[in-house]
Structures are given as structure tokens and as C-alpha cells.
Scaffold this active site. Structure first.
Site, PDB file in Angstrom:
ATOM      1  N   ARG A  15      24.370  14.828  32.112  1.00  0.00           N
ATOM      2  CA  ARG A  15      24.104  13.660  31.273  1.00  0.00           C
ATOM      3  C   ARG A  15      23.153  14.050  30.135  1.00  0.00           C
ATOM      4  O   ARG A  15      22.556  15.126  30.143  1.00  0.00           O
ATOM      5  CB  ARG A  15      23.484  12.544  32.121  1.00  0.00           C
ATOM      6  CG  ARG A  15      24.453  11.902  33.096  1.00  0.00           C
ATOM      7  CD  ARG A  15      23.765  10.926  34.033  1.00  0.00           C
ATOM      8  NE  ARG A  15      22.951  11.604  35.039  1.00  0.00           N
ATOM      9  CZ  ARG A  15      22.255  10.982  35.991  1.00  0.00           C
ATOM     10  NH1 ARG A  15      22.263   9.651  36.039  1.00  0.00           N
ATOM     11  NH2 ARG A  15      21.552  11.666  36.865  1.00  0.00           N
ATOM     12  N   LYS A  75      17.007  12.785  33.769  1.00  0.00           N
ATOM     13  CA  LYS A  75      16.363  13.078  35.050  1.00  0.00           C
ATOM     14  C   LYS A  75      14.886  13.425  34.860  1.00  0.00           C
ATOM     15  O   LYS A  75      14.425  13.716  33.770  1.00  0.00           O
ATOM     16  CB  LYS A  75      17.081  14.239  35.747  1.00  0.00           C
ATOM     17  CG  LYS A  75      18.439  13.859  36.300  1.00  0.00           C
ATOM     18  CD  LYS A  75      18.387  12.645  37.227  1.00  0.00           C
ATOM     19  CE  LYS A  75      17.667  12.926  38.535  1.00  0.00           C
ATOM     20  NZ  LYS A  75      17.598  11.733  39.406  1.00  0.00           N
ATOM     21  N   TYR A  94      13.994   8.812  33.939  1.00  0.00           N
ATOM     22  CA  TYR A  94      13.794   8.559  35.364  1.00  0.00           C
ATOM     23  C   TYR A  94      12.720   9.509  35.871  1.00  0.00           C
ATOM     24  O   TYR A  94      12.694  10.693  35.508  1.00  0.00           O
ATOM     25  CB  TYR A  94      15.087   8.799  36.154  1.00  0.00           C
ATOM     26  CG  TYR A  94      16.151   7.761  35.943  1.00  0.00           C
ATOM     27  CD1 TYR A  94      15.958   6.448  36.366  1.00  0.00           C
ATOM     28  CD2 TYR A  94      17.367   8.087  35.335  1.00  0.00           C
ATOM     29  CE1 TYR A  94      16.939   5.481  36.177  1.00  0.00           C
ATOM     30  CE2 TYR A  94      18.352   7.124  35.140  1.00  0.00           C
ATOM     31  CZ  TYR A  94      18.132   5.825  35.563  1.00  0.00           C
ATOM     32  OH  TYR A  94      19.103   4.873  35.369  1.00  0.00           O
ATOM     33  N   HIS A  96      10.958   8.853  39.527  1.00  0.00           N
ATOM     34  CA  HIS A  96      11.002   8.866  40.997  1.00  0.00           C
ATOM     35  C   HIS A  96       9.820   9.666  41.557  1.00  0.00           C
ATOM     36  O   HIS A  96       9.984  10.654  42.279  1.00  0.00           O
ATOM     37  CB  HIS A  96      12.328   9.465  41.494  1.00  0.00           C
ATOM     38  CG  HIS A  96      13.546   8.707  41.029  1.00  0.00           C
ATOM     39  ND1 HIS A  96      13.826   7.425  41.458  1.00  0.00           N
ATOM     40  CD2 HIS A  96      14.538   9.044  40.162  1.00  0.00           C
ATOM     41  CE1 HIS A  96      14.956   7.007  40.891  1.00  0.00           C
ATOM     42  NE2 HIS A  96      15.394   7.966  40.093  1.00  0.00           N
ATOM     43  N   GLU A 118      13.197   3.637  36.217  1.00  0.00           N
ATOM     44  CA  GLU A 118      13.491   2.944  37.477  1.00  0.00           C
ATOM     45  C   GLU A 118      12.512   1.837  37.834  1.00  0.00           C
ATOM     46  O   GLU A 118      12.760   1.075  38.781  1.00  0.00           O
ATOM     47  CB  GLU A 118      13.580   3.943  38.646  1.00  0.00           C
ATOM     48  CG  GLU A 118      12.267   4.543  39.104  1.00  0.00           C
ATOM     49  CD  GLU A 118      11.853   5.784  38.340  1.00  0.00           C
ATOM     50  OE1 GLU A 118      10.897   6.448  38.774  1.00  0.00           O
ATOM     51  OE2 GLU A 118      12.506   6.104  37.310  1.00  0.00           O
ATOM     52  N   ASP A 270      16.832   9.809  46.038  1.00  0.00           N
ATOM     53  CA  ASP A 270      15.911   9.995  44.908  1.00  0.00           C
ATOM     54  C   ASP A 270      14.509   9.506  45.241  1.00  0.00           C
ATOM     55  O   ASP A 270      13.522   9.970  44.652  1.00  0.00           O
ATOM     56  CB  ASP A 270      16.414   9.241  43.671  1.00  0.00           C
ATOM     57  CG  ASP A 270      17.439  10.044  42.885  1.00  0.00           C
ATOM     58  OD1 ASP A 270      17.410  11.282  42.973  1.00  0.00           O
ATOM     59  OD2 ASP A 270      18.264   9.434  42.193  1.00  0.00           O
TER      60      ASP A 270
END
Length: 372
Positions: A15, A75, A94, A96, A118, A270
Site C-alpha cells: 500500500r 503501516k 497506523y 498500533h 486507528e 495488530d
């Protein structure tokens, strides 16, 4: 503002943080965009596409990080990328962080301003930047689970929908949020027997009204989880506590007692995973077996359908990218409490309560740190 888009370097991640359409939009707002060469090549977005949209192409991630005031990724940054971040540089991606203390410490040490997709919220109590990938992961979980049920993958050799005269598989989805709902929808479409387990009665009611007799809805208790997991052919873990580590809802003892060749797919990986036996895997080596139960725990499931995922994610992130560019991060966060909820790290301080609690670090209120 100068916005940078590096090529993703996590294993099997294709991505990209911004499409050419997103680049054109922010350039239209008067901002500059710097894109690492071949950042979107794998999904059919060429350097020429980005140039035509107004971006400048550079040869390395180091140039992107050195040049940009805001980094837009997909990511979480790998440690080598964290080392490229600098004080007050904005990171929008993101993160996490709850199950990843190493990354959290590296981000804190960099002095950057890290806003996590997120944990951004909306007026309905949802997570609008997580939702598109939850939709993808939920739908993919059934594809992956169906494949893992095949004999060659270690599964019990069962077709999800069965055939006339042979029972369909039993699919249990733990968590009735966006990912869980999409998993249930796909499983029902393949004519499996589907049960969703959730602790939220209102959500169970909504699912019952939406799907009717095709879906079995069960209130979550230890007893209910054990009963339905032990009889399942495929279990999908789709539990989310925003910002926090996922709770362990399926114990090792339950896994041991499951049917030989049954399958666990952990969408929650995740955030640490919701099965006691979960450990993160990659698309290159997606599964492993514990006590004759196949585990699929790929930590970036939507990366397998990277083109669909990229465009879906950009639809959600673009308004926030524009707002941060137009107003600066302090102005954008001050004006939008939902974007403010996404602030996880600010110049060495953790600013999301669930993340700080999970990592055992001091929590600093986001509204207070941006006002200084």
C-alpha cells in the site's frame, strides 16, 4: 506544508500513503508533496502519475523524511524509519502502539508528533480511519479461513458452505464491530452457519435486525465463547478496544480442545491478538499450527489487496491530511476533537490514555500538550 510519502518497507506491504488523486488535492490546496520513487509502483501508480498530479519524486526514504514537515504512511514506522524522524515532524499513519513498546520508545525519543489512524474518532463513536481496513480484513478473513480449512493447509478438509446433503461449516466471529460484521456477511454469503459473539447488546440487536434468521447472535461470556469455539470449524477474532491491547478471549486450553484441523483467524493481531496462541505472521508465511489447529495471524491483512486497500484508506484520510496541511497540526487538532483523539505521541509524551496504560507509561492529556 511539505508532505512526504515514503515507500512502505514492512514485509509484503504494497500500500502507499497517498494516491495520485490525493496528491493532486493537497497540491490544489497550496501544499507541496514529495514522494519516494516507486512508492506506488506495485499497485499500478507510477512516478509519472505522481508527477502529473504535482508531486516531486525523490530517490530515497531518507530524502523524504529530511524534506517533509509531515510524513503520511500506511503501516507503523519500522525502527529504521523512526530513526529518520525529527523533533516536531508530524507522522500520520497506523501505529498500533499498545503491543509495541519498542516503536513507542523510538517515537518518543524522536520528538515527533505522531497521529494514529486507528484512534481517530467520529461523531458516531466510530473509528473512521480504521473502518476501511477493518472492512477489508473482515472480508479477507473468510477467504483466508476457507483456504486454511483445505487439507493441504492443515485444515479439516471442509467446504464452508457444504453441498446438498452435507452440513455447512460452523463459523464463529468474536466481535461484532466493522471487521466482525464484514466477516459474518462474507461467511453468510458462502452459506456457512454463522454466529457472532459480542458484549454489546445494542450491537447484537442491530445485527439481528440487519441479518435476521441467517445470523445467530450470542452475548459474550466465558461460557458462551468456550461453547461456540469448541464446536466451530472456523473462528475469526475481531475484537477491538481502541488504542489498547486486545483482550485474550480464547485460552490455550480452548485451543487444545478444538476440533482437529479447525482454523483460527486473528484480525486483532495488530493489537496483540485475542487468542492465547496468536503470534504475528506475514503474507509470505501466513499460518502455523498449534495443537492441530491452523492459525492465520497476518498483521497487515489488507496489504494482500493493496490497491483496493490504498484507495479505500485514502478516501478516509484525505480530509484530515488537508486539514493538517491547511491549519498546521496544532490548529487542526484544536479545531477537531475527533482528530485530537488520534494524537498518540507528542514530543516525547504519550497522549492516548489506553496506549499509555498498556505500555505502563505516564499519560499526558492531548488537549493540554498542544496548548503549550
Amino acid at each position: 506544508m511539505r508532505i512526504g510519502v515514503p515507500k512502505e518497507i514492512k514485509v509484503n506491504e504494497y500500500r502507499v500513503g497517498m494516491t495520485q488523486a490525493s496528491v493532486r488535492e493537497v497540491v490544489h490546496h497550496g501544499h507541496e508533496v514529495v514522494v519516494e520513487t516507486d512508492a506506488g509502483h506495485a499497485i499500478g501508480l507510477s512516478d509519472d502519475d505522481y508527477r502529473a498530479a504535482g508531486a516531486r519524486i525523490v530517490e530515497s526514504a531518507a530524502e523524504v523524511f529530511e524534506t517533509a514537515e509531515m510524513i503520511v504512511k500506511v503501516k507503523e514506522p519500522q525502527l529504521s524509519e523512526c530513526a529518520l524522524l525529527r523533533e516536531d515532524q508530524i507522522l500520520f499513519t497506523y501505529l498500533h502502539l499498545a503491543p509495541d513498546p519498542e516503536q513507542a520508545k523510538a517515537l518518543m525519543a524522536s520528538g515527533c508528533v505522531a497521529i494514529a489512524y486507528e484512534t481517530v474518532t467520529d461523531t458516531h463513536g466510530g473509528l473512521p480511519l480504521l473502518a476501511p481496513m477493518s472492512e477489508v480484513a473482515g472480508r479477507m478473513s473468510i477467504q483466508a479461513g476457507a483456504h486454511c480449512l483445505e487439507m493441504e493447509q492443515g485444515g479439516r478438509g471442509q467446504l464452508l458452505g457444504g453441498v446438498p446433503g452435507v452440513p455447512a461449516a460452523k463459523v464463529v466471529v468474536i466481535g461484532g464491530g466493522v471487521a466482525g460484521t464484514n466477516a459474518a456477511r462474507m461467511a453468510m454469503g458462502l452459506e456457512a452457519h454463522v454466529t457472532v459473539i459480542d458484549i454489546n447488546l445494542d450491537r447484537l440487536y442491530q445485527l439481528d435486525m440487519q441479518f435476521g434468521a441467517k445470523l445467530n447472535t450470542i452475548f459474550s461470556t466465558v461460557d458462551a465463547i468456550e461453547e461456540h469455539v469448541l464446536s466451530a470449524d472456523l473462528v475469526v477474532g475481531a475484537v477491538l478496544v481502541p488504542g489498547a491491547a486486545a483482550p485474550t478471549l480464547v485460552t490455550r486450553e480452548m485451543v487444545t480442545a478444538m476440533k482437529r484441523g479447525s482454523v483460527l483467524v486473528d484480525i486483532s493481531i495488530d493489537q496483540g491478538g485475542c487468542f492465547a496462541t496468536s503470534k504475528a505472521t506475514t503474507h509470505t508465511d501466513p499460518t502455523y499450527i498449534v495443537d492441530d489447529v491452523v492459525h492465520y495471524c497476518v498483521a497487515n491483512m489488507p496489504g494482500a489487496v493493496a490497491r483496493t486497500s490504498t484507495f479505500a484508506l485514502n478516501n478516509a484520510t484525505l480530509p484530515f491530511i488537508v486539514a493538517i496541511g491547511d491549519k498546521g497540526y496544532r490548529g487542526a487538532l484544536a479545531d477537531d476533537p475527533h482528530l485530537l483523539a488520534g494524537l498518540n505521541v507528542h514530543r516525547g509524551q504519550l497522549t492516548h490514555e489506553a496506549v499509555a496504560k498498556a505500555l505502563g507509561e505516564q499519560f499526558h492529556k492531548a488537549a493540554d500538550v498542544i496548548a503549550v
